[in-house]
Design an enzyme around this catalytic site. Sequence first.
Site, PDB file in Angstrom:
ATOM      1  N   ASN A 183       5.352  -1.545   2.529  1.00 50.18           N
ATOM      2  CA  ASN A 183       4.660  -2.346   3.552  1.00 50.18           C
ATOM      3  C   ASN A 183       5.578  -3.417   4.153  1.00 50.18           C
ATOM      4  OD1 ASN A 183       2.259  -0.968   3.295  1.00 50.18           O
ATOM      5  ND2 ASN A 183       1.346  -2.448   1.867  1.00 50.18           N
ATOM      6  N   ASP A 225      -5.139   5.329  -0.629  1.00 49.79           N
ATOM      7  CA  ASP A 225      -5.421   4.210  -1.554  1.00 49.79           C
ATOM      8  C   ASP A 225      -6.025   3.028  -0.817  1.00 49.79           C
ATOM      9  OD1 ASP A 225      -2.888   3.519  -0.412  1.00 49.79           O
ATOM     10  OD2 ASP A 225      -2.439   2.238  -2.132  1.00 49.79           O
ATOM     11  N   GLU A 244       9.721  -2.672  -1.002  1.00 49.18           N
ATOM     12  CA  GLU A 244       8.430  -1.972  -1.046  1.00 49.18           C
ATOM     13  C   GLU A 244       8.053  -1.573   0.380  1.00 49.18           C
ATOM     14  OE1 GLU A 244       4.295  -1.656  -0.213  1.00 49.18           O
ATOM     15  OE2 GLU A 244       5.480  -3.427   0.309  1.00 49.18           O
ATOM     16  N   HIS A 296      -2.139   1.146  -5.388  1.00 49.02           N
ATOM     17  CA  HIS A 296      -1.572  -0.175  -5.090  1.00 49.02           C
ATOM     18  C   HIS A 296      -2.537  -1.056  -4.295  1.00 49.02           C
ATOM     19  CE1 HIS A 296       2.089   1.245  -6.840  1.00 49.02           C
ATOM     20  NE2 HIS A 296       2.052   2.310  -6.062  1.00 49.02           N
TER      21      HIS A 296
END
Length: 320
Positions: free
Chosen positions: A166, A14, A164, A240
């Site tokens: 990251n 992504d 999340e 995302h």
Amino acid sequence: MKRKMIIDSDTASDDAVAILMAHRYLNIEVLAVTIVSGNMTVQDGSRNARYTIELCGAQTPVYVGCERPLLHEPAHAYWYHGPDGMGGMNYPEAKLQAAQGHAVDALIENIRANENDVMLVTLGPLTNIAAALIRAPEIAPLVSRCVIMGGAANVVGNVTPAAEYNIWCDPEAARIVFRSGMNLEMVGWEVGRGDAALTEQEIRDVYALDTPYAKFAMDCNVHALQMAKNWQGDPGLTLHDPTAMAIALDPTLSTRRGKYRVDVETRGELTRGMTVVDERHIVGTQKIFTDAWAVREPNVLVHHELDAARWKELLRQCLG
Ligand code: RIB
Ligand code: CA
């Protein structure tokens, strides 16, 4: 007049679409792509970024950066993006070589050289950006906008109930960035879910554009599509990094946002990597500042939702 952008990425499928969008968007000049450890090792991330840039007919320099988070062990996500990070497509090596020099130096130099005239878009853990800020804290106010794909704004996370990916990978780095004074915008993973996910029909519509970009963007995400549906429980392909890139390119796509105090949990046994968003401005109004709340003023513009139809139109434009 082109707007200048630096992209920091742990390039897997992504991320690749987001990098492609920036290169295909009309008035953007991508000065550099800096690679950080995250989804991939930095070597694999660099390979995937260079292939993507070459596909766009560009020569953007790709700098390899930090090989691991500040304190934690790396936690790659080949299981999500496929064995090469690109859905198992095994694309050939790009002719474009990695640029000489370290990503952290490239970040500092490019920001200094383009004072107040460069946007930073981060698509991976924030290790490179934190390292740059540790070395040269004075660059923080020189970035016009820093759009972060990361976090979960008071909603469930993707790798833990609280966090999340990251931010969870390198919460100490994220905390440094969130406390840096940079002009920050956060696009949490929830923004790419629900209506923003591409349905099977919408994926077919993208293929029908019949360009190398459209084919590449969908092919390399085949593995991620299965994971989004079967593991995340989403209705289709969640992109995302591209949704964050879309808001970076066109802020009018954001339909609900607010500026809040945001900080990152680094030590919670169950909540490491949680982005704590003071959405009700509780900390300020109640005059409650504990030692933990080092952030005194609203520091992050948090995007909660985007216009799904317009985001998909922008994606199709970039791939067409
Ligand atoms: O949580 C979403 C993030 O992790 C994105 O940057 C994506 O590339 C992913 O694997
Ligand atoms: Ca990413």
